[in-house]
Design a protein around this motif. Sequence first.
Motif: not given
Length: 298
Positions: A124-141
Motif C-alpha cells: 500500500f502507499d506510504v507518504s510523509d514517512l519520518s522518525a524522531t528520537l528524543a528523551n529515549n523515545e522513537i516516534i514514527i510518523f
Amino acid sequence: MARMLELVLSLSILMSMIFSSTAQSCKGYAFSSNKIFRACNDLPYLNSYLHWNYDSSSNKLQIAYRHTGITSSRWVSWAINPTSTGMAGSQALVAFQQTDGTMRAYTSPISSYQTSLQEGKLSFDVSDLSATLANNEIIIFATIGLSNTSTTVNQVWQDGAVSGDAIQVHATSGANVQSMGTLNLLSGESSSTGGNDRIRKRNIHGVLNAVSWGILLPIGALIARYLKVFKSADPAWFYLHISCQSIAYIVGVAGWGTGLKLGSESASIQYDAHRTIGIILFCLGTLQVFRSASKAKT
C-alpha cells in the motif's frame, strides 16, 4: 516517628498512583511538532503507543507510533499485516538512529520470519514517512493509503538491537513474540496475543494496591489517630485499627505479588520509578504491620 511514617506512607501512595497512571497511558500526550491525533491506543507490550487519524472517505490513515524507553542503539518497527495476524506478510515501517546521528525511516515488506528488514516497497502507499528520537523515545510518523475498506487492521510492533547501521534480529521470547493483534480504526478497540490477560492482571494489580495502600491502610491509621482519644471507644478502636492494617497488608501482598508476576512476564518493559516506590511502600507497610502486631501482644 509514627507521624513521620504516616506522612511518608501517604506521599508514597500518592506518587505511586501518579506514576502508575501516567506511565501507561497515551491520552494527554502532546507532540512537539504540534500534530494532533484524534485517537490513540496503549499497546500492551514493549512500551509502545499508537496515535492515529483515520479518514474513512479517502481510506487514509495518519499514524504516529511511539516506542518509549529506547536507546540510540535500538531499532523500532510498526506494521500492518493485510493477510494474517502474524509477522509474516507484514508491511512494516522501520526506524533507527544511524551512526552519523541522523534518523533513518523506511518501509520493509516482511515475507517470512527470517528477515533482516530490508528496504522495499509495501503493498500500500506510504507518504510523509519520518522518525524522531528524543528523551529515549522513537516516534514514527507516516500517512498510509489503505488498500481495502475494512476498518479493522492487523498490527505488529517490534524492537531490536542495531550494530553500526545494521539491524539485528529481535528477541524471540517474552514480549517480542506477543506484540501483535488487531485494531479497529473507528472504535479504537484492540486485542493482542496474550494482551487481554496482561491487561486483566494489570488492572487487578492496580485495584489491589489502591484498596490496600490507598484506602485500608490510611483508614487504619486514622482510626488509631482520632478514635483512641475517646475513652468509650477503648479498646474497640485498637481492634478496628489492627483489622484494617492486617487486611490492608494481606491485600497489598497480593497486589505486590501480581506486580512481580507482571514484571517477570515482561522483562523488556521497565518502570523503574514505579518499581522503586512499590518496594519502599511494601517495606513501610511491613514495618507498620509488625509495629501494630507488637502493640497487640503488649
